[in-house]
Design a protein around this motif. Structure first.
Motif, short mmCIF file in Angstrom:
data_model
loop_
_atom_site.label_atom_id
_atom_site.label_comp_id
_atom_site.label_asym_id
_atom_site.label_seq_id
_atom_site.Cartn_x
_atom_site.Cartn_y
_atom_site.Cartn_z
N ARG A 86 22.20 26.35 20.71
CA ARG A 86 23.08 25.67 19.76
C ARG A 86 22.28 24.89 18.72
O ARG A 86 22.63 24.87 17.54
CB ARG A 86 24.03 24.74 20.49
CG ARG A 86 25.13 25.45 21.20
CD ARG A 86 26.09 24.48 21.82
NE ARG A 86 27.15 25.21 22.50
CZ ARG A 86 27.90 24.70 23.44
NH1 ARG A 86 27.73 23.45 23.81
NH2 ARG A 86 28.84 25.41 24.01
N ASN A 89 20.93 27.28 16.11
CA ASN A 89 21.99 27.72 15.18
C ASN A 89 22.32 26.63 14.17
O ASN A 89 22.58 26.93 13.01
CB ASN A 89 23.24 28.13 15.95
CG ASN A 89 23.12 29.48 16.57
OD1 ASN A 89 22.27 30.28 16.17
ND2 ASN A 89 23.93 29.78 17.55
N GLU A 90 22.35 25.38 14.61
CA GLU A 90 22.63 24.29 13.69
C GLU A 90 21.53 24.14 12.66
O GLU A 90 21.79 23.87 11.48
CB GLU A 90 22.82 22.98 14.46
CG GLU A 90 24.09 22.93 15.26
CD GLU A 90 24.21 21.69 16.10
OE1 GLU A 90 23.28 20.83 16.06
OE2 GLU A 90 25.20 21.57 16.84
N LYS A 92 19.61 26.56 11.49
CA LYS A 92 19.75 27.68 10.56
C LYS A 92 20.84 27.41 9.54
O LYS A 92 20.69 27.74 8.37
CB LYS A 92 20.05 28.98 11.31
CG LYS A 92 18.87 29.59 11.99
CD LYS A 92 19.24 30.91 12.63
CE LYS A 92 18.09 31.52 13.35
NZ LYS A 92 18.45 32.79 13.99
N GLU A 93 21.94 26.82 9.98
CA GLU A 93 23.04 26.50 9.07
C GLU A 93 22.63 25.43 8.07
O GLU A 93 23.04 25.47 6.92
CB GLU A 93 24.26 26.07 9.85
CG GLU A 93 24.93 27.19 10.62
CD GLU A 93 26.11 26.71 11.44
OE1 GLU A 93 26.46 25.51 11.35
OE2 GLU A 93 26.68 27.53 12.17
#
Length: 96
Positions: A86, A89-90, A92-93
Motif C-alpha cells: 500500500r 502504491n501511495e 506512485k500516486e
C-alpha cells in the motif's frame, strides 16, 4: 499432513487478525461501497492464511512448535507485506 496445513492456516489467520487489530485498534467489518468491496479484517486473515499455507508447503516443519511458530510468523509477515504494498502504491500516486 492435511491436518498440519489446516492448523497452520488457522494460526496464520489468527495472526492476521491480531495484526489487523494492532494496526486499526478494532476489528473493521467487511462492507460494500459503490465502487468496491472493502474486506476489512478478512483481508488480513486471508493473507495470513495463504502465507502460512505457502510456508508450510515450502518448509515442512517437523514438530508442532515449529508449525505454530512459522504460521504465526507468516501471518504477521503477510500484514507487513500488505502494508508495504500500500505504501508503494501511495508513493506512485504522489509522483504522478
Amino acid at each position: 499432513m492435511l491436518k498440519d496445513i489446516i492448523f497452520s492456516m488457522v494460526i496464520g489467520g489468527m495472526a492476521g487478525i491480531a495484526g489487523h487489530v494492532r494496526k486499526h485498534g478494532k476489528i473493521i467489518m467487511p462492507r460494500k461501497t459503490k465502487r468496491f468491496i472493502f474486506l476489512g479484517f478478512l483481508e488480513e486473515m486471508l493473507l495470513g492464511s495463504v502465507a502460512a499455507f505457502l510456508i508450510m508447503i515450502y518448509t515442512t516443519p517437523n514438530s508442532m512448535i515449529e508449525t505454530i511458530f512459522l504460521s504465526a510468523l507468516a501471518g504477521i509477515s503477510g500484514d507487513i507485506i500488505l502494508t508495504n504494498f500500500r505504501a508503494l502504491n501511495e508513493n506512485k500516486e504522489k509522483e504522478s
